[in-house]
Design an enzyme around this catalytic site. Structure first.
Site, PDB file in Angstrom:
ATOM      1  N   HIS A 168      24.156 -20.733 -29.474  1.00  0.00           N
ATOM      2  CA  HIS A 168      24.439 -22.093 -29.025  1.00  0.00           C
ATOM      3  C   HIS A 168      25.463 -22.134 -27.917  1.00  0.00           C
ATOM      4  CE1 HIS A 168      22.977 -22.496 -33.218  1.00  0.00           C
ATOM      5  NE2 HIS A 168      22.202 -23.355 -32.600  1.00  0.00           N
TER       6      HIS A 168
ATOM      7  N   GLY B 216       7.469  -0.815   9.317  1.00  0.00           N
ATOM      8  CA  GLY B 216       6.529   0.311   9.251  1.00  0.00           C
ATOM      9  C   GLY B 216       6.392   0.981  10.618  1.00  0.00           C
TER      10      GLY B 216
ATOM     11  N   THR C 258       1.880  -3.738  13.111  1.00  0.00           N
ATOM     12  CA  THR C 258       1.909  -2.733  12.043  1.00  0.00           C
ATOM     13  C   THR C 258       2.346  -1.402  12.647  1.00  0.00           C
ATOM     14  OG1 THR C 258      -0.304  -1.833  12.340  1.00  0.00           O
ATOM     15  CG2 THR C 258      -0.126  -3.820  10.978  1.00  0.00           C
ATOM     16  N   LEU C 259       2.364  -0.371  11.798  1.00  0.00           N
ATOM     17  CA  LEU C 259       2.753   0.942  12.307  1.00  0.00           C
ATOM     18  C   LEU C 259       1.785   1.457  13.371  1.00  0.00           C
ATOM     19  CD1 LEU C 259       0.652   2.836  10.596  1.00  0.00           C
ATOM     20  CD2 LEU C 259       2.438   2.766   8.881  1.00  0.00           C
TER      21      LEU C 259
ATOM     22  N   HIS D 177      15.979 -23.151 -28.361  1.00  0.00           N
ATOM     23  CA  HIS D 177      15.760 -21.753 -28.774  1.00  0.00           C
ATOM     24  C   HIS D 177      14.298 -21.351 -28.578  1.00  0.00           C
ATOM     25  CE1 HIS D 177      19.688 -22.166 -30.418  1.00  0.00           C
ATOM     26  NE2 HIS D 177      19.306 -23.054 -31.316  1.00  0.00           N
TER      27      HIS D 177
ATOM     28  N   GLY E 141      -7.611  -0.231   6.867  1.00  0.00           N
ATOM     29  CA  GLY E 141      -6.603  -1.303   6.761  1.00  0.00           C
ATOM     30  C   GLY E 141      -6.972  -2.545   7.546  1.00  0.00           C
TER      31      GLY E 141
ATOM     32  N   ASP F 275       8.893  -7.427   1.594  1.00  0.00           N
ATOM     33  CA  ASP F 275       9.536  -7.522   0.280  1.00  0.00           C
ATOM     34  C   ASP F 275      10.744  -6.606   0.146  1.00  0.00           C
ATOM     35  OD1 ASP F 275       8.109  -5.238   0.364  1.00  0.00           O
ATOM     36  OD2 ASP F 275       7.012  -5.536  -1.500  1.00  0.00           O
ATOM     37  N   GLY F 276      11.194  -6.041   1.247  1.00  0.00           N
ATOM     38  CA  GLY F 276      12.482  -5.347   1.215  1.00  0.00           C
ATOM     39  C   GLY F 276      12.458  -3.920   0.716  1.00  0.00           C
TER      40      GLY F 276
ATOM     41  N   ASP G 203       8.792  -4.547  13.320  1.00  0.00           N
ATOM     42  CA  ASP G 203       8.036  -4.233  12.097  1.00  0.00           C
ATOM     43  C   ASP G 203       8.608  -2.942  11.487  1.00  0.00           C
ATOM     44  OD1 ASP G 203       5.734  -4.284  10.244  1.00  0.00           O
ATOM     45  OD2 ASP G 203       5.282  -2.396  11.265  1.00  0.00           O
TER      46      ASP G 203
HETATM   47  N1  ATP Z   1      -3.391  -3.347   7.336  1.00  0.00           N
HETATM   48  C1  ATP Z   1      -2.403  -2.544   7.702  1.00  0.00           C
HETATM   49  N2  ATP Z   1      -2.670  -1.481   8.486  1.00  0.00           N
HETATM   50  C2  ATP Z   1      -1.666  -0.648   8.890  1.00  0.00           C
HETATM   51  N3  ATP Z   1      -0.385  -0.797   8.518  1.00  0.00           N
HETATM   52  C3  ATP Z   1      -0.083  -1.842   7.740  1.00  0.00           C
HETATM   53  C4  ATP Z   1      -1.053  -2.763   7.285  1.00  0.00           C
HETATM   54  N4  ATP Z   1      -0.425  -3.694   6.547  1.00  0.00           N
HETATM   55  C5  ATP Z   1       0.895  -3.370   6.532  1.00  0.00           C
HETATM   56  N5  ATP Z   1       1.103  -2.268   7.230  1.00  0.00           N
HETATM   57  C6  ATP Z   1       2.361  -1.566   7.453  1.00  0.00           C
HETATM   58  O1  ATP Z   1       2.999  -1.389   6.200  1.00  0.00           O
HETATM   59  C7  ATP Z   1       4.383  -1.692   6.335  1.00  0.00           C
HETATM   60  C8  ATP Z   1       4.940  -2.157   5.015  1.00  0.00           C
HETATM   61  O2  ATP Z   1       4.898  -1.103   4.119  1.00  0.00           O
HETATM   62  P1  ATP Z   1       5.463  -1.249   2.620  1.00  0.00           P
HETATM   63  O3  ATP Z   1       5.238   0.018   1.918  1.00  0.00           O
HETATM   64  O4  ATP Z   1       6.821  -1.823   2.659  1.00  0.00           O
HETATM   65  O5  ATP Z   1       4.412  -2.289   2.030  1.00  0.00           O
HETATM   66  P2  ATP Z   1       4.646  -3.669   1.293  1.00  0.00           P
HETATM   67  O6  ATP Z   1       4.394  -4.755   2.266  1.00  0.00           O
HETATM   68  O7  ATP Z   1       5.955  -3.642   0.592  1.00  0.00           O
HETATM   69  O8  ATP Z   1       3.520  -3.825   0.280  1.00  0.00           O
HETATM   70  P3  ATP Z   1       3.463  -3.215  -1.194  1.00  0.00           P
HETATM   71  O9  ATP Z   1       3.568  -4.334  -2.126  1.00  0.00           O
HETATM   72  O10 ATP Z   1       2.116  -2.584  -1.188  1.00  0.00           O
HETATM   73  O11 ATP Z   1       4.631  -2.285  -1.322  1.00  0.00           O
HETATM   74  C9  ATP Z   1       4.419  -2.767   7.394  1.00  0.00           C
HETATM   75  O12 ATP Z   1       5.672  -2.775   8.033  1.00  0.00           O
HETATM   76  C10 ATP Z   1       3.285  -2.372   8.327  1.00  0.00           C
HETATM   77  O13 ATP Z   1       3.735  -1.500   9.347  1.00  0.00           O
END
Ligand code: ATP
Length: 594
Positions: A226, A571, A506-507, A65, A498, A410-411, A569
């Site tokens: 329990h 983003g 990345t984006l 407990h 960034g 992280d989805g 990616d």
């Molecule tokens: N340094 C960076 N510069 C530009 N784009 C970035 C950078 N880091 C990550 N990204 C973009 O951000 C996207 C992810 O965005 P998201 O909002 O899901 O962030 P996250 O990884 O979940 O982090 P958080 O915990 O901040 O939500 C990636 O797919 C990528 O394209």
């Protein structure tokens, strides 16, 4: 299907002794009696029986407990806790050892949860201690409100409400009261408290298989601590409904288990059973308080939310309600060094919410310049369709973005972008669409208000930089070349803050090729719409190409190359998709109006 529960333990027979060893390593105020494996007693390091001049408060029972009971040992609460094996009463000799170790001339109070084994073992130990000359009193706690009054001799079970009784008794003892007075306060507290539990899962005993008693989608109401079956099984309901049911049961006038009536003051305890996140427990607390106030007419003076009396790894919670008066509140608020009594819950509440602070200087722009104009000009119409198309593209892409992000991040990329897109669609009714720069700035405001995560801040930077660039032209109507410069400025700013560049996955890997193509086609003298559409194709190709890139920014950096190669990616795909949708919408609109 029954399955072996996963646990980070060694020999299942050693879990209690190893728990105690870890506990005393963690808290310098605690010691244990050197009597393993039979004697498992945790006691205050600053108390020795001969010299102790306060009433000693002793409790305990079966283990499993945690943090009860050993976690409540400390000045102002328990003087010693006697630990049995998992879900088994401690033997008489252990209890006696604990009594002898901490009881001085003022005597000791045993607080016992109402279970047959505990009553008998603590009862016999009390008799033996008395025959040795100790002053001993016992208070039995049976706070369970789940069942109708039992027919047999067992009585109501002792549950999490016992912790509140520990606190009242511990504070009374610390205040120097006599054994009779401390026992009287503890007994009174035990009669004022009622508890009922709800479980979503069955707990797993160390070394044993998990029972499959509770199927998916089911919950058990009115259980003990329990692992025994609850009073009833039901389909899982929203927590609001569960909380209402439990409160009604505890306060039922039929059973009349607790003497609480409208107009009374109470304290509330939401107790996690071992595997329920704090978030869910807090949701239950947030719902229980207004229900107690509005539906039951009670003043809620204190709220204790946490895992106080668990049932190993059971998911679920119990709710305890104790009738409070000034004395009980004083005892509950009194200082204690017990490591698991919650801090920061004493005292009266200020209003729960206060207004969000505004920035020191409000915008000097007039409301008029920042709202939808009565008549849209040509640029206003184009901006409107472009923004709507871009936002809708993101809304439609939410699930795919989340799916990709669940592989490489992280989805939540889709959900974050979706929040931004829906906010923009709502706010567009107030955007000053005839002024492109101000509209871009307002999009940034929508994003800043609603979008968190990496994408939120990246798009915030994007809009700020584009706004600054567009604003520099001081013309409300923006040329294609100026849009291209704005895009370039945004890319430069994102890269600056960034730290990412082309090829970092990345984006930017969508935006950089888009920008290059836009400038190339405009310089070559292409029609702006055509240049924009070609630029959006480059964005899409750039986003797709991220599949072949090693990540050098964001969470994807922690993911293996093999997994990265399976998806683009998210983003970058999001950026390419909204950009492409905007380009096609602009092309359509221009074609329609030419
Ligand atoms: N340094 C960076 N510069 C530009 N784009 C970035 C950078 N880091 C990550 N990204 C973009 O951000 C996207 C992810 O965005 P998201 O909002 O899901 O962030 P996250 O990884 O979940 O982090 P958080 O915990 O901040 O939500 C990636 O797919 C990528 O394209």
């Amino acid at each position: 299907m029954a399955f072996q529960g996963k646990k980070l333990i060694n020999d299942p027979n050693d879990v209690v002794t190893e728990f105690i060893e870890g506990l005393v390593e963690t808290y310098p105020g605690l010691q244990y009696l050197d009597g393993f494996p039979e004697v498992k007693v945790v006691l205050r390091a600053d108390v020795s029986s001969a010299a102790y001049d306060k009433v000693a408060i002793i409790s305990g029972g079966g283990s499993g407990h945690e943090p009860a009971h050993a976690g409540y040992v400390g000045e102002g609460m328990l003087t010693a806790a006697i630990c049995g094996d998992v879900f088994a009463s401690p033997p008489v000799d252990s209890i006696l050892a604990g009594i002898r170790a901490v009881t001085g001339s003022m005597g000791c109070l045993l607080i016992v949860k109402n279970y047959t084994g505990d009553r008998l073992n603590f009862g016999l130990a009390a008799e033996q201690a008395k025959s040795e000359g100790y002053k001993v009193e016992t208070v039995i706690v049976g706070d369970d409100c789940a069942l109708p009054p039992p027919r047999g001799i067992a009585g109501r079970r002792g549950l999490a409400g016992t912790i509140l009784v520990h606190k009242v008794a511990g504070a009374a003892a610390a205040a120097g009261l006599s054994l009779a007075d401390v026992a009287a306060e503890a007994k009174c507290a035990s009669e004022m408290v009622g508890t009922m539990g709800v479980a979503l899962s069955v707990c797993t005993l160390p070394g044993q298989v998990t029972s499959d008693r509770l199927g998916p989608g089911k919950m058990e109401l009115g259980l003990g601590i329990h692992g025994e079956p609850g009073a009833a099984m039901a389909d899982i309901q929203p927590v609001d409904v569960v909380v209402s049911h439990v409160l009604n049961q505890i306060l039922s006038p039929e059973t009349n288990y607790v003497p609480i009536t409208r107009g009374n003051r109470v304290v509330l305890m939401i107790n996690g059973l071992g595997a329920t996140p704090i978030m869910e427990l807090m949701i239950a607390s947030g719902k229980a308080v207004p229900k107690l106030q509005l539906e039951h007419g009670l003043a809620v003076d204190r709220v204790y939310t946490g895992s106080f009396m668990t049932s190993l790894d059971m998911a679920g919670f119990s709710i305890s309600i104790m009738k409070a008066d000034e004395t009980i509140l004083q005892r509950l608020d009194a200082a204690t060094k017990a490591p698991y009594w919650p801090v920061g819950v004493d005292g009266n509440h200020p209003p729960a919410k206060i207004p969000v602070p505004m920035p020191p200087s409000r915008s000097t722009k007039s409301d008029e310049s920042l709202s939808l104009p009565p008549q849209l000009n040509q640029q206003g119409h184009i901006l409107e369709v472009a923004i709507e198309a871009a936002a809708n593209a993101i809304i439609n892409l939410r699930d795919s973005l989340n799916e990709w992000d669940s592989k490489v991040g992280d989805g939540d990329c889709g959900s974050t972008m979706y929040r931004g897109a829906t906010a923009i669609l709502e706010d567009i009714r107030n955007y000053p669409l005839n002024d492109a720069a101000e509209t871009v700035n307002e999009i940034g405001s929508s994003i800043r208000r609603i979008m968190g995560g990496t994408s939120g801040i990246i798009y915030n930077i994007f809009c700020k930089a584009a706004y600054a660039q567009l604003k520099a032209s001081s013309q409300p109507v923006v040329t294609a070349k100026q849009w291209a410069e704005a895009l370039e400025a945004s890319i430069t700013a994102i890269s600056k803050y960034g730290g990412a560049s082309a090829g970092y996955r990345t984006l930017l890997d969508a935006l950089i090729p888009a920008s290059a193509m836009l400038q190339e086609r405009l310089n070559a003298g292409d029609d702006p719409c055509v240049a924009f559409v070609l630029s959006s194709e480059a964005a899409l190709a750039g986003a797709e190409s991220t599949k072949h890139m090693q990540a050098q920014a964001g969470r994807s950096t922690y993911v293996s190359g093999e997994i990265l190669a399976s998806v683009p990616d998210p983003g970058a795909m999001a950026a390419a998709s909204w950009y492409r949708a905007a380009a096609l919408a602009v092309e359509d609109k221009s074609r329609a109006s030419s």
